[in-house]
Each structure stands twice: as structure tokens, then as C-alpha cells.
Design a protein around this motif. Structure first.
Motif, PDB file in Angstrom:
ATOM      1  N   PHE A 429       0.841  -1.206   0.000  1.00 14.96           N
ATOM      2  CA  PHE A 429       0.000   0.000   0.000  1.00 14.96           C
ATOM      3  C   PHE A 429       0.869   1.246   0.000  1.00 14.96           C
ATOM      4  N   ASN A 430       0.283   2.323  -0.503  1.00 13.02           N
ATOM      5  CA  ASN A 430       0.966   3.619  -0.544  1.00 13.02           C
ATOM      6  C   ASN A 430      -0.105   4.697  -0.480  1.00 13.02           C
ATOM      7  N   PHE A 431      -0.129   5.451   0.618  1.00 10.13           N
ATOM      8  CA  PHE A 431      -1.147   6.488   0.809  1.00 10.13           C
ATOM      9  C   PHE A 431      -0.482   7.826   1.119  1.00 10.13           C
ATOM     10  N   ALA A 432      -1.128   8.891   0.677  1.00 10.31           N
ATOM     11  CA  ALA A 432      -0.684  10.255   0.978  1.00 10.31           C
ATOM     12  C   ALA A 432      -1.905  11.078   1.327  1.00 10.31           C
ATOM     13  N   GLY A 433      -1.753  11.966   2.322  1.00  6.61           N
ATOM     14  CA  GLY A 433      -2.899  12.767   2.717  1.00  6.61           C
ATOM     15  C   GLY A 433      -2.548  13.831   3.721  1.00  6.61           C
ATOM     16  N   ASN A 434      -3.573  14.333   4.380  1.00  6.39           N
ATOM     17  CA  ASN A 434      -3.402  15.328   5.429  1.00  6.39           C
ATOM     18  C   ASN A 434      -4.390  15.017   6.543  1.00  6.39           C
ATOM     19  N   SER A 435      -4.662  15.972   7.387  1.00  6.06           N
ATOM     20  CA  SER A 435      -5.549  15.701   8.527  1.00  6.06           C
ATOM     21  C   SER A 435      -7.014  15.541   8.133  1.00  6.06           C
ATOM     22  N   LYS A 488      -9.834   6.579  -2.019  1.00  6.60           N
ATOM     23  CA  LYS A 488     -10.092   7.819  -1.289  1.00  6.60           C
ATOM     24  C   LYS A 488     -10.668   7.524   0.090  1.00  6.60           C
ATOM     25  N   THR A 489     -10.169   8.266   1.070  1.00  9.65           N
ATOM     26  CA  THR A 489     -10.618   8.073   2.449  1.00  9.65           C
ATOM     27  C   THR A 489     -10.770   9.426   3.126  1.00  9.65           C
ATOM     28  N   LYS A 490     -11.866   9.595   3.835  1.00  7.67           N
ATOM     29  CA  LYS A 490     -12.066  10.796   4.632  1.00  7.67           C
ATOM     30  C   LYS A 490     -11.797  10.457   6.095  1.00  7.67           C
ATOM     31  N   ARG A 491     -10.979  11.245   6.719  1.00  2.33           N
ATOM     32  CA  ARG A 491     -10.608  10.956   8.104  1.00  2.33           C
ATOM     33  C   ARG A 491     -11.750  11.303   9.056  1.00  2.33           C
ATOM     34  N   THR A 492     -12.000  10.419  10.030  1.00  2.00           N
ATOM     35  CA  THR A 492     -12.911  10.718  11.129  1.00  2.00           C
ATOM     36  C   THR A 492     -12.133  11.508  12.171  1.00  2.00           C
ATOM     37  N   GLN A 493     -12.509  12.753  12.398  1.00  2.00           N
ATOM     38  CA  GLN A 493     -11.713  13.664  13.220  1.00  2.00           C
ATOM     39  C   GLN A 493     -11.659  13.260  14.694  1.00  2.00           C
ATOM     40  N   THR A 494     -12.592  12.444  15.109  1.00  2.00           N
ATOM     41  CA  THR A 494     -12.598  12.021  16.518  1.00  2.00           C
ATOM     42  C   THR A 494     -11.832  10.717  16.738  1.00  2.00           C
ATOM     43  N   LYS A 495     -11.179  10.218  15.664  1.00  2.00           N
ATOM     44  CA  LYS A 495     -10.411   8.978  15.756  1.00  2.00           C
ATOM     45  C   LYS A 495      -8.925   9.273  15.547  1.00  2.00           C
ATOM     46  N   PHE A 497      -4.820   8.553  14.306  1.00  2.00           N
ATOM     47  CA  PHE A 497      -4.164   8.318  13.022  1.00  2.00           C
ATOM     48  C   PHE A 497      -4.229   6.846  12.638  1.00  2.00           C
ATOM     49  N   TRP A 498      -4.151   5.942  13.626  1.00  2.00           N
ATOM     50  CA  TRP A 498      -4.154   4.516  13.332  1.00  2.00           C
ATOM     51  C   TRP A 498      -5.506   4.058  12.798  1.00  2.00           C
ATOM     52  N   ASN A 499      -6.575   4.645  13.269  1.00  2.00           N
ATOM     53  CA  ASN A 499      -7.897   4.383  12.698  1.00  2.00           C
ATOM     54  C   ASN A 499      -7.945   4.890  11.253  1.00  2.00           C
ATOM     55  N   TYR A 500      -7.332   6.025  11.003  1.00  2.00           N
ATOM     56  CA  TYR A 500      -7.249   6.620   9.662  1.00  2.00           C
ATOM     57  C   TYR A 500      -6.518   5.668   8.707  1.00  2.00           C
ATOM     58  N   LEU A 501      -5.372   5.134   9.134  1.00  2.00           N
ATOM     59  CA  LEU A 501      -4.613   4.186   8.312  1.00  2.00           C
ATOM     60  C   LEU A 501      -5.423   2.918   8.068  1.00  2.00           C
ATOM     61  N   TRP A 502      -6.083   2.421   9.113  1.00  2.00           N
ATOM     62  CA  TRP A 502      -6.907   1.220   8.982  1.00  2.00           C
ATOM     63  C   TRP A 502      -8.013   1.437   7.955  1.00  2.00           C
ATOM     64  N   LYS A 503      -8.653   2.618   7.947  1.00  2.00           N
ATOM     65  CA  LYS A 503      -9.708   2.907   6.981  1.00  2.00           C
ATOM     66  C   LYS A 503      -9.166   2.914   5.555  1.00  2.00           C
ATOM     67  N   ASN A 504      -7.947   3.435   5.359  1.00  2.00           N
ATOM     68  CA  ASN A 504      -7.326   3.417   4.042  1.00  2.00           C
ATOM     69  C   ASN A 504      -7.114   1.987   3.553  1.00  2.00           C
ATOM     70  N   ARG A 506      -8.565  -0.774   4.684  1.00  2.00           N
ATOM     71  CA  ARG A 506      -9.863  -1.441   4.547  1.00  2.00           C
ATOM     72  C   ARG A 506     -10.531  -1.076   3.225  1.00  2.00           C
ATOM     73  N   ASN A 507     -10.490   0.222   2.862  1.00  2.00           N
ATOM     74  CA  ASN A 507     -11.113   0.658   1.609  1.00  2.00           C
ATOM     75  C   ASN A 507     -10.433   0.014   0.402  1.00  2.00           C
ATOM     76  N   GLY A 508      -9.087  -0.093   0.472  1.00  2.00           N
ATOM     77  CA  GLY A 508      -8.365  -0.736  -0.616  1.00  2.00           C
ATOM     78  C   GLY A 508      -8.683  -2.212  -0.709  1.00  2.00           C
ATOM     79  N   ALA A 509      -8.805  -2.893   0.442  1.00  2.00           N
ATOM     80  CA  ALA A 509      -9.115  -4.318   0.451  1.00  2.00           C
ATOM     81  C   ALA A 509     -10.516  -4.583  -0.095  1.00  2.00           C
ATOM     82  N   LEU A 510     -11.481  -3.765   0.312  1.00  2.00           N
ATOM     83  CA  LEU A 510     -12.853  -3.956  -0.162  1.00  2.00           C
ATOM     84  C   LEU A 510     -12.950  -3.785  -1.669  1.00  2.00           C
TER      85      LEU A 510
END
Length: 514
Positions: A429-435, A488-495, A497-504, A506-510
Motif C-alpha cells: 500500500f501507498n497512501f498520501a494525505g493530510n488531517s 479515497k478516504t475521509k478521516r474521522t476527526q474524533t479517531k 491516526f491509526w484508525n485513519y490508516l486502517w480505513k485506508n 480497509r477501503n483498498g481491500a474492499l
């Protein structure tokens, strides 16, 4: 006969003169001692006039240029220092008489106890604008030696210590204090420090305590041995002492060492700098109960956390060796906690700093990690970000080799009530983003991947939901490489960074399974 009488008179005069000189010297020595004692008392009164300084006896010697204080006690604004004995050697009384500057070769403190009451310190800060400090002090001590000392900090004298340290030995060289140093948080300067502590306790918060078995400072090196963070409650009771979801930590680290270490305290601002830091042989266990109320506060990215630290930090290189991490998450009590483990974790971390963030060549933070995921899959991760970047931009990439369904199910079955068959042969995997948002790509190879949705008890398969799930899982290309771009992944602001990475991921796997 006359000549003999004259010789006798001359001898008598010489003897008498010698006796007179001897008496004068004795009187001078006694008077000098009394004079020095008087001057030492005067010096103490002048330099500590705004403080409560008490002692039993002060002894001074003009021949040895020394003085000692017994049962000394110093109190000022929530600070208390006691010592069984204070010894001063090599006092330059002539310098003091001529310039009011105190110069001492050696200051020894026997069994000193330093206590800070934070409640009184806070009250002092509130009233600091009303009370000016006119104390004038110019002092140089070539060597300060402490034996069998201790340091503690508490809210007040009737509650549990927030911090306690036993200090068998401490030596400082070329200690100086003057008007300039008194303006800083640490009211003196020194050139060299050596210290040994055989125990340290620190109350981190209402749920955890920190213990360190040994601390050693030798010049520019600082070493901690056997660090432990212990929860105050077991997993069940812990939930009764937190207002919302919160991690329960149980941590042990064999060694943490900083080389080329420097620190200073100026204008109440603490700075910590080290060229090389090592963390070796650690075991970290984290437990979270998802049945507790959510913590709805916004979670900052790591770059922002470092950027907004209350201390100034500059760590050039951090090496992590042989770390084990276990994360458990309880969703349903009947299913037990889902578990994620990382073993034999080694990492290299470069440029953790929040100093000089405005300069053009501010360094990027790079993190390289090698570990075993779930005890069987080799995982490599490369992560970087710019601490000075207020958008919290980052990139993270990784590669993981074969992992079995048993390894996957150790987390999925208890946490998501899902069981898989087959396994993953390779993932990149290879992801780039911001907050706020991220994009990336992912490659995945999997074998005969099937999903079973379990019933509420976590054991018996829900045949209907499992059939529906497998309708959307592509099991035809069992050995083909699935590559997905523009994930594409939108970060949940109340979670985190590790939840953010997991969502990325997960989205790629799905996307790969569909």
C-alpha cells in the motif's frame, strides 16, 4: 658576668616576643574564626532574607577555609529543602569581603530532601506580579556533591506523592548563580552533571503510575533502566474510572538511553535535545473497551501533537530494538476481545523536532519500521511527515507478506463478528494525505478468500448473511494480483491516526474483493 646577663636578657626578649607573636596569632585565628562565622551568618541573612532559612549550628575555620551547617532547612513558596549537614570547603573570604561574590571550592550536602508542593507553587505564580525579587547573589561553586538525597513533588503535604526519586549520588561542576540565572526557570548554571537514582515514581494520571528502577546521568548521556507503566485497576474495574473510551496501558521497557543529551530551562520553557536515542526490549499491552461512551473530542495528528508540545524538542535519531505491541479491543463481552499483535519490532526514526520550524530547510520526519504482524507476517512500513506543516501532510507505504486466516480471525472474529477462510499472500500500500483526506493505491494477492458472518454468540455461522457476503467477494482470481488506484478516504476527526490508516487499508481491500 655582665655579658651573661645581657645574653639572658636578649634570650628573654626573644622568647617573650615569640610568646607575644604566638598569642597574637592564636587571638587572630580565634578572632578570624569568629569573624568568618559572623560574615557567613551575614551572607546567609543577606542572600536569603526573603526566605525561611534555619539551621542548628554554623562552624567556620579560617585555617581550613571551611564552614558547616547542621540540620539546615530552607523554605520558600512551596519549596522545602532539608539537609542533615551542609559542608563548604575552600571559601574565598577575601573575594567576598572585597566584592560580595561568594566563591567556594566544594559544597557537600548530606541526606538532602527536596520537596515541592505544587499547590503553593501555583498560588505563588498568581501573586508573582505583586512581589518583586530584589535578592542579589553572585556565586561560584566549583563542585557540588550530594549524598543520599531524595526529591518529591506533591499537591500538598497531606496527599500522595505525584513524583518521588531516590538519589544516592549527584555531582555538579562549576555551578554559578547570579541575577541573570535567577531570571530563568533553573536559578543556576552548571558545566557538568553526574547523577545516579535507584528508584523513581511518577503518578501519570488517575489510572496509571510510572516506575523507573535506575536513572544515570553522566556528562551528556542519560540512561533509564527498567521503565514500567502500570494501571491502577484491572480491566473490568478500569472502565469504572474513565469518563469515556480510554486506553489501558501496561508497559515495560528494559532500557531508554539518550546520548549527546542537553537540556535547559529558560523563561519557564524546557528544551530537550539529543543526537541519538535508543529504546530496547519493550513490551506494550493496550486494552480498550468499546462498550464505554465514545470520546468525541477531536484527535490531532502526530505532527500537530509534536508541533504543539509545551516543551521544545530536538531528537535527531531514535533507534527502537525488539519491541512487542499487543492491542486488544472489546466490542461484545460474549465474544471476548479482538487482538492485534506486532512482535520483534525494530524502527529507525529521524528528526523529531519542534524547534526552528520557520526555517526553509526544516527537516522532514522519517520513520522506518520492520515487524512481524500477528506473529507470522513480515511487515515493513515507511512513514514520513513535516511537523512544521499545519495541514499535517503525510505519506505512508508498506508491504506485508503471507498471513493465514487464523491470524486475520484473531482480530476480526471477536471485534467484527466475522470469520474468514483462505489467506493473504501479499499486500502493498501507498497512501498520501493530510488531517482531512487521503488518496492512495494498493496491491493485494489473496487465496480462496471467503467470509462467514457469525451469529451473536460469535460461534455459529449466519448462513444467510455469509452467502450474501460471499456474493460480493471475488474468489475467481485466486492467485492474481489485484491493484487498486485512487483509493479515497475521509478521516474521522474524533479517531486516531491509526484508525485513519486502517480505513485506508480497509477501503483498498474492499475494492480488491468486489
Amino acid at each position: 658576668m655582665v655579658k651573661k646577663d645581657e645574653d639572658l636578657k636578649k634570650r628573654s626578649k626573644i622568647i617573650l616576643g615569640f610568646i607575644v607573636i604566638l598569642i597574637v596569632l592564636v587571638v587572630a585565628i580565634i578572632g578570624g574564626n569568629l569573624f568568618i562565622e559572623s560574615k557567613m551568618k551575614t551572607a546567609l541573612q543577606e542572600n536569603l532574607s526573603k526566605s525561611e532559612f534555619e539551621y542548628n549550628n554554623l562552624n567556620a575555620s579560617i585555617l581550613e577555609r571551611s564552614a558547616s551547617l547542621n540540620k539546615a532547612v530552607y523554605r520558600k513558596s512551596g519549596l522545602q529543602i532539608t539537609a542533615e549537614e551542609i559542608e563548604l570547603e575552600g571559601i574565598d573570604i577575601l573575594v567576598y569581603l572585597s566584592s560580595k561574590k561568594i566563591e567556594i571550592s566544594t559544597l557537600k550536602l548530606v541526606k538532602p530532601e527536596v520537596t515541592i508542593y505544587t499547590q503553593a507553587q501555583q498560588e505563588k505564580k498568581k501573586d508573582s506580579s505583586k512581589n518583586g525579587n530584589s535578592t542579589k547573589l553572585d556565586m561560584l561553586i566549583k563542585s557540588v556533591e550530594i549524598a543520599n538525597g531524595s526529591f518529591k513533588m506533591a499537591k500538598n503535604d497531606s496527599v500522595k506523592n505525584q513524583l518521588f526519586a531516590s538519589i544516592p549520588s549527584l555531582t555538579m561542576k562549576d555551578v554559578s548563580a547570579d541575577q541573570e540565572s535567577f531570571k530563568n526557570g533553573l536559578p543556576f548554571n552548571y558545566e557538568q552533571l553526574q547523577m545516579a537514582s535507584d528508584s523513581l515514581f511518577f503518578n501519570l494520571n488517575d489510572q496509571h503510575d510510572l516506575f523507573v528502577e535506575k536513572i544515570k546521568i553522566d556528562g551528556s548521556s542519560l540512561t533509564f533502566n527498567k521503565i514500567n507503566i502500570k494501571p491502577l485497576y484491572d480491566k473490568q474495574e478500569f472502565q469504572q474510572h474513565i469518563p469515556y473510551e480510554k486506553d489501558r496501558f501496561d508497559l515495560s521497557i528494559e532500557e531508554l538511553a539518550l546520548n549527546s543529551f542537553k537540556w535547559n530551562l529558560k523563561n519557564d520553557s524546557l528544551s530537550l535535545l539529543s543526537e541519538n536515542m535508543k529504546i530496547a526490549n519493550g513490551d506494550i499491552k493496550i486494552y480498550r473497551d468499546k462498550r464505554v461512551k465514545d470520546d468525541t473530542r477531536q484527535k490531532p495528528m502526530y505532527s500537530r501533537m509534536i508541533r504543539e508540545l509545551p516543551i521544545r524538542l530536538k531528537l535527531d535519531t531514535i533507534r527502537v530494538k525488539n519491541l512487542a505491541i499487543q492491542y486488544e479491543e472489546l466490542v461484545k463481552a460474549k465474544r471476548g476481545a479482538g487482538k492485534v499483535t506486532f512482535k520483534n519490532l525494530d524502527a529507525s526514526i529521524y528528526n523529531i523536532t519542534n524547534m526552528e520550524m520557520s526555517k526553509k530547510d526544516f527537516p522532514r520526519t522519517d520513520i522506518d519500521v520492520e515487524t512481524q504482524f500477528m506473529g507470522e507476517a513480515n511487515l515493513n512500513v515507511n512513514w514520513n511527515f513535516d511537523i512544521s506543516n499545519k495541514a499535517d501532510a503525510f505519506t505512508i507505504s508498506g508491504q506485508m507478506d503471507r498471513i493465514s486466516s487464523e491470524g486475520i480471525n484473531e482480530f476480526l472474529k471477536p471485534a467484527l463478528n466475522v470469520k474468514t477462510e483462505g489467506g493473504i499472500r501479499d499486500m502493498r500500500f501507498n497512501f498520501a494525505g493530510n488531517s482531512q483526506n487521503s488518496t492512495g493505491e494498493m496491491k493485494l494477492i489473496y487465496d480462496n478468500f471467503k467470509v462467514e458472518v457469525l451469529r451473536e454468540d460469535g460461534e455459529e455461522k449466519n448462513k444467510l448473511l455469509s452467502a450474501l457476503a460471499n456474493l460480493i467477494v471475488n474468489n475467481e482470481a485466486t492467485s492474481a494480483e489485484k491493484e487498486q488506484k485512487n483509493i479515497k478516504t475521509k478521516r474521522t476527526q474524533t479517531k486516531s491516526f491509526w484508525n485513519y490508516l486502517w480505513k485506508n487499508i480497509r477501503n483498498g481491500a474492499l475494492k480488491s474483493f468486489l
